[in-house]
Design a protein around this motif. Structure first.
Motif, PDB file in Angstrom:
ATOM      1  N   ALA A   1       0.831  -1.208   0.000  1.00 18.15           N
ATOM      2  CA  ALA A   1       0.000   0.000   0.000  1.00 18.15           C
ATOM      3  C   ALA A   1       0.867   1.260   0.000  1.00 18.15           C
ATOM      4  O   ALA A   1       0.573   2.229  -0.706  1.00 18.15           O
ATOM      5  N   ARG A   2       1.944   1.257   0.770  1.00 16.98           N
ATOM      6  CA  ARG A   2       2.857   2.406   0.768  1.00 16.98           C
ATOM      7  C   ARG A   2       3.499   2.589  -0.606  1.00 16.98           C
ATOM      8  O   ARG A   2       3.604   3.716  -1.109  1.00 16.98           O
ATOM      9  N   ALA A   3       3.946   1.468  -1.196  1.00 11.00           N
ATOM     10  CA  ALA A   3       4.559   1.551  -2.519  1.00 11.00           C
ATOM     11  C   ALA A   3       3.549   2.021  -3.558  1.00 11.00           C
ATOM     12  O   ALA A   3       3.893   2.759  -4.485  1.00 11.00           O
ATOM     13  N   ALA A   4       2.306   1.593  -3.401  1.00  9.86           N
ATOM     14  CA  ALA A   4       1.256   2.025  -4.331  1.00  9.86           C
ATOM     15  C   ALA A   4       1.047   3.527  -4.257  1.00  9.86           C
ATOM     16  O   ALA A   4       0.915   4.203  -5.282  1.00  9.86           O
ATOM     17  N   VAL A   5       1.010   4.060  -3.038  1.00 11.63           N
ATOM     18  CA  VAL A   5       0.857   5.506  -2.873  1.00 11.63           C
ATOM     19  C   VAL A   5       2.027   6.234  -3.526  1.00 11.63           C
ATOM     20  O   VAL A   5       1.850   7.237  -4.243  1.00 11.63           O
ATOM     21  N   ALA A   6       3.249   5.721  -3.309  1.00 12.91           N
ATOM     22  CA  ALA A   6       4.436   6.339  -3.902  1.00 12.91           C
ATOM     23  C   ALA A   6       4.406   6.297  -5.421  1.00 12.91           C
ATOM     24  O   ALA A   6       4.966   7.169  -6.092  1.00 12.91           O
ATOM     25  N   ALA A   7       3.736   5.266  -5.977  1.00 13.11           N
ATOM     26  CA  ALA A   7       3.642   5.121  -7.433  1.00 13.11           C
ATOM     27  C   ALA A   7       2.450   5.872  -8.013  1.00 13.11           C
ATOM     28  O   ALA A   7       2.186   5.766  -9.210  1.00 13.11           O
ATOM     29  N   GLY A   8       1.712   6.594  -7.171  1.00  5.32           N
ATOM     30  CA  GLY A   8       0.620   7.421  -7.659  1.00  5.32           C
ATOM     31  C   GLY A   8      -0.753   6.795  -7.593  1.00  5.32           C
ATOM     32  O   GLY A   8      -1.714   7.350  -8.141  1.00  5.32           O
ATOM     33  N   ALA A   9      -0.880   5.650  -6.923  1.00  8.89           N
ATOM     34  CA  ALA A   9      -2.184   4.978  -6.862  1.00  8.89           C
ATOM     35  C   ALA A   9      -3.190   5.819  -6.081  1.00  8.89           C
ATOM     36  O   ALA A   9      -2.854   6.441  -5.067  1.00  8.89           O
ATOM     37  N   THR A  10      -4.412   5.816  -6.556  1.00  8.17           N
ATOM     38  CA  THR A  10      -5.486   6.528  -5.870  1.00  8.17           C
ATOM     39  C   THR A  10      -6.506   5.593  -5.235  1.00  8.17           C
ATOM     40  O   THR A  10      -7.307   6.031  -4.409  1.00  8.17           O
ATOM     41  N   ARG A  11      -6.493   4.320  -5.629  1.00  8.20           N
ATOM     42  CA  ARG A  11      -7.447   3.357  -5.058  1.00  8.20           C
ATOM     43  C   ARG A  11      -6.746   2.028  -4.799  1.00  8.20           C
ATOM     44  O   ARG A  11      -5.960   1.551  -5.615  1.00  8.20           O
TER      45      ARG A  11
ATOM     46  N   ALA B   1      -4.584  -6.225   8.810  1.00  2.00           N
ATOM     47  CA  ALA B   1      -4.212  -5.588   7.546  1.00  2.00           C
ATOM     48  C   ALA B   1      -5.234  -4.530   7.156  1.00  2.00           C
ATOM     49  O   ALA B   1      -4.870  -3.424   6.726  1.00  2.00           O
ATOM     50  N   GLU B   2      -6.520  -4.854   7.280  1.00  2.00           N
ATOM     51  CA  GLU B   2      -7.563  -3.859   7.000  1.00  2.00           C
ATOM     52  C   GLU B   2      -7.318  -2.591   7.807  1.00  2.00           C
ATOM     53  O   GLU B   2      -7.341  -1.470   7.274  1.00  2.00           O
TER      54      GLU B   2
ATOM     55  N   ALA C   1      -5.621   3.058   8.129  1.00  2.00           N
ATOM     56  CA  ALA C   1      -4.927   4.176   8.772  1.00  2.00           C
ATOM     57  C   ALA C   1      -4.037   4.898   7.760  1.00  2.00           C
ATOM     58  O   ALA C   1      -3.987   6.138   7.727  1.00  2.00           O
ATOM     59  N   LEU C   2      -3.336   4.121   6.922  1.00  2.00           N
ATOM     60  CA  LEU C   2      -2.510   4.728   5.881  1.00  2.00           C
ATOM     61  C   LEU C   2      -3.363   5.537   4.905  1.00  2.00           C
ATOM     62  O   LEU C   2      -2.990   6.644   4.492  1.00  2.00           O
ATOM     63  N   ALA C   3      -4.518   4.990   4.552  1.00  7.09           N
ATOM     64  CA  ALA C   3      -5.406   5.674   3.611  1.00  7.09           C
ATOM     65  C   ALA C   3      -5.886   7.001   4.177  1.00  7.09           C
ATOM     66  O   ALA C   3      -5.980   8.004   3.458  1.00  7.09           O
ATOM     67  N   SER C   4      -6.180   7.042   5.462  1.00  7.88           N
ATOM     68  CA  SER C   4      -6.651   8.290   6.070  1.00  7.88           C
ATOM     69  C   SER C   4      -5.554   9.348   6.090  1.00  7.88           C
ATOM     70  O   SER C   4      -5.839  10.549   6.042  1.00  7.88           O
ATOM     71  N   GLU C   5      -4.303   8.905   6.145  1.00 13.29           N
ATOM     72  CA  GLU C   5      -3.179   9.841   6.156  1.00 13.29           C
ATOM     73  C   GLU C   5      -2.842  10.368   4.760  1.00 13.29           C
ATOM     74  O   GLU C   5      -2.371  11.491   4.611  1.00 13.29           O
TER      75      GLU C   5
END
Length: 323
Positions: free
Chosen positions: A103-113, A152-153, A158-162
């Protein structure tokens, strides 16, 4: 002409993941990336393999460049003959730690969902009679696998809210379809062999979901705005007793189910004697899922009926494993 969106499916060669990439690769607006362990695996034409890095962290950015959506199917699932001295620790390594890394790597790669396949077992092994689980029920995981999925959920939420990442959690009951393994495959083997089964008197209710129906829902969740930051339950929307399932599955296999009506208390006692209480609960307990909220929110309904799905499952089994 607009650019295609990159969608990464983890577990791209698994039971659910492989069916999902086949569904998504025909969408003209998507470039499908499949997280796999080896680059030489057989993937549908047009699907790009993505390998993990040397330290087993999902290396999204290195292979994909940009990722818009992630569907996380990969997991450490139930291990029938567990050999790990600390099973919860092993489940956490894959189902919690690597999920959060992804999930962190996805955010770094620009993922929105981020679509996360969880399990209905975060609510417990059995639902009350006539009281199906709903998404708002308090979770009560009863084994290390279910606990790891719930953790995991919570951590990805928590990461998504941040970060503003849109998280879609789909809690999934038993999935069946062509290529299914585990207890469902065992049931087909018993029915084809004509083994008498002491399950004819059961009046329990269990929810299942056909592979085609689950894949269809995931496809809807990729784009649907209302799916964002939701926890969704899914099923075929037709609950069956174990005896009814066996009868209909036998019909799909071209066999007659040889079911004996044995009192449930005798079955329970036998299961205790042989240390098979968990197997007993999976066969005779109630585990109902109320997917009505999912249907209403997304305007979704299972596109495949139970008998059609059982027919596809049985046909594949007979071709691959049958007599």
């Amino acid at each position: 002409m607009s650019l295609k969106r990159n969608i990464l499916v983890t577990g791209g060669t698994g039971f659910i993941g492989s069916a999902l990439v086949k569904r998504l690769v025909v969408r003209p607006d998507l470039q499908v990336l499949a997280w796999v362990r080896r680059s030489d695996v057989d993937l549908p034409a047009g699907v790009t393999p993505v390998l993990p890095s040397f330290n087993r962290i999902f290396a999204v950015g290195s292979a994909a460049g940009r990722v818009d959506t992630v569907v996380h199917c990969a997991a450490r699932v139930h291990v029938m003959n567990e050999t790990a001295s600390d099973p919860l620790s092993e489940f956490r390594k894959v189902n919690v730690e690597l999920t959060l890394d992804l999930a962190r790597a996805a955010v770094a790669a620009g993922a929105t969902r981020f679509i996360f396949l969880s399990t209905i077992k975060v609510h417990g092994e059995c639902s009350g009679a006539g009281a199906p689980f709903t998404a708002c029920d308090i979770p009560r995981p009863a084994d290390p696998y279910a606990l790891s999925k719930l953790e995991a959920e919570e951590q990805v939420r928590a990461l998504a809210s941040e970060t503003g990442l849109e998280l879609v959690v789909i809690r999934v009951p038993l999935v069946y379809g062509p290529g299914v393994k585990g207890n469902f495959r065992s049931m087909m083997r018993w029915l084809v062999a004509g083994v008498p089964l002491p399950l004819g008197g059961l009046n329990n209710r269990r929810s299942l979901v056909a592979l085609d129906n689950l894949v269809d829902l995931i496809d809807v969740c990729i784009d649907h705005p209302v799916a964002a930051n939701r926890t969704l339950l899914v099923s075929d929307c037709e609950d069956l007793s174990t005896s009814a399932l066996l009868q209909r599955l036998a019909g799909a296999l071209g066999r007659r189910a040889r079911l004996l009506s044995i009192p449930e208390r005798w079955i329970a006692k036998t299961a205790r004697i042989f240390g098979q209480e968990h197997a007993y609960q999976r066969l005779v307990g109630n585990l109902q899922v109320d997917a009505s909220e999912t249907c209403e929110l997304l305007g979704w309904a299972p596109p495949v009926g139970v008998d059609e799905a059982l027919g596809k499952t049985a046909e594949h089994y007979l071709k691959k494993d049958g007599p």
